[in-house]
Design a protein around this motif. Structure first.
Motif: not given
Lengths: 246, 246, 246
Positions: C201-223
């Motif tokens: 959450f904190y990491r993606q908040l500082a990113q642009d939208l595309r990078t944030a979704y890329h990170l968060a999608s990978q986080t969902m898969v890891d989860n």
């Protein structure tokens, strides 16, 4: 010292013509470096705080170069407020639209009467409020900004307060009193301390957390190195009022 | 023209299965470039706006590649809303959870009935709502987002309005009327002007102030160069209604 | 397991002296990696949650190196809260000023009694609250932060809730009950899931939208690849309570 800047062309709804913008720029910059200047209050004559750009300057007769100068000057005024060494307070009593709303959003503090309202109605006349959106989008949540930008509908002072566009809302008869109370409070502070803090606040806001803390920690150390920094702390520990060097 | 997209699988609580996401993607992209399209309204059948991903698609039988496709597609749908040339309005009447809440947060404008509520309850089933957090964290203050993400508890429509997740809350019986009023208003505007402004708004929001003003000033000049830009200003100065070119 | 950290120097208004900051740092870091630890609650003894730095440590007798150590340690404590693998909740019953207000703003969740209040009054003693402004400016709208920083005036718990500084406000007699309800809820969740989600959450908040979704999608898969991720979904589909691996 408190400087009062009054938009005083109520017949033209205080439109931010290029001449008005340049005059505003001059007034804001005037003796900005004087250590006597402590706070600036921007207010307006008449029922409209400001209706934004003068549309007569935006027809195709003037052409794109003139248009570009208008928006560049306007953007410079708005950034100048943020970069100014002392706090700039908007005192709003009425309607603020388009670049007028942008001006309110760009001030550090904004006090408004409860009859005031705020809108970015450019879409109605085929000119999306893109430059006002820069200031608005940094002051309120994005959905709030987008609804204003897409519908052009006005937001009440209470809603503006709720969403962060305003710092304080009071009845019209108390507007000047409350604004001046805040302005006098700011004017009673140490100017070097306030200037240092204001500059650091805006700078760190755009940085990542670690960089922001690095900058702000250094700012604290620098602040303690100012004569007023040490005077303030000594006065507090000695339970007396501080005497600022300026 | 207004396009209405209805999530219409109420028996499955309008779960955003991969098939549903692809259908939504197709509907959103359909004739996106048509100059007749002015606004999109996304609503849902039944008491649940959307319950988010279809959990049957997220078991380990599908495996990480399938999971990755689900989240990639979902993220693309959400970004497509923001990148779409016309405003996208969510009309919410009920519960929106997880990716359903993300969908609401991703729309440009969101109108909800007062019985609606919003939650990101993934933690309860061991799947933190990380992708919904991308949209939520950009719509509301971070402590509001974190409490929703960490507790999974629902937020009322009034709280969602207060914190910027919604643009407007109305009684259920007025939901369609109010949403359509806003949609018709947007549909009455010049599409090229609205498209230009929407794209610039999101782009400048991520930039530093000086870059943002540079972009937005150029956008204003470009806007004035559009036929509808000049028509709007002429109509205003001539005190008549503008006639848009499309 | 819930860890309770209590600021317990009420005679000194729980000032964040260097010793107190180091003790807080140690308490926060203590067994941070233990899988038993699920949530941390920070509260305080006495009517003042914390009055911020100990001004006796900021006189010119200590000098800039000592001052720098104070602010560096304080910043590290604040960042440590955000970087901590489990959620950190502030339970506030009284006045929180300067670095005390920063501590509240830095926690993931903040619950306060309705008699609590919040201020950054450094300007009054010639020391602008620049480091508190880092946390405050990321928790509330910028005009709200600036008015607090420039005037030093206190904000009520209700205003703080409205503007995003607090997650919840309750009457004093219900403060502990409500805080513990939220803490127990967080403690009932899967720690690996919550940790993964908090960091993302904190990491993606500082990113642009595309990078944030890329990170968060990978986080969902890891989860979903975590044992608790699959257990949660299975339990949900089998309509039973999940049993977390820890």
């Amino acid at each position: 010292m408190l400087r009062s800047i009054v938009l005083s062309n109520p017949k033209k709804r205080n439109a931010l013509s290029l001449a008005m913008l340049k005059s505003l720029q001059k007034d804001i910059l005037h003796e900005a470096e004087s250590q006597d200047l402590k706070v600036i209050v921007i207010s307006a004559e008449g029922p409209v705080f400001s209706s934004g750009h003068d549309l007569k300057e935006l027809t195709d007769e003037q052409g794109p170069d003139y248009h570009a100068e208008v928006f560049r000057t306007c953007s410079e005024v708005m950034m100048m407020i943020q970069n100014h060494p002392v706090p700039v307070i908007a005192m709003v009593n009425g309607l603020a639209t388009a670049a007028g709303c942008q001006l309110v959003a760009s001030c550090d503090i904004a006090v408004a009467s409860d009859k005031s309202s705020f809108a970015t109605p450019g879409v109605n006349i085929g000119l999306f409020c893109s430059t006002p959106g820069v200031a608005l989008g940094r002051a309120v949540p994005r959905k709030v900004a987008l609804e204003m930008l897409f519908t052009g509908e006005a937001m009440s002072a209470q809603e503006a307060l709720l969403h962060g566009l305003l710092s304080r809302v009071v009845p019209e008869e108390r507007l000047e009193e409350e604004t001046m109370r805040i302005a006098r409070k700011v004017a009673s502070l140490s100017r070097p301390v306030v200037s240092l803090g204001k500059a650091a606040f805006y700078r760190q806001l755009a940085q990542d957390l670690r960089t922001a803390y690095h900058l702000a920690s250094q700012t604290m150390v620098d602040n303690l190195g100012l004569p007023d920094g040490q005077e303030g702390i000594k006065a507090f520990l000695q339970k007396r009022k501080p005497v600022w060097s300026h």
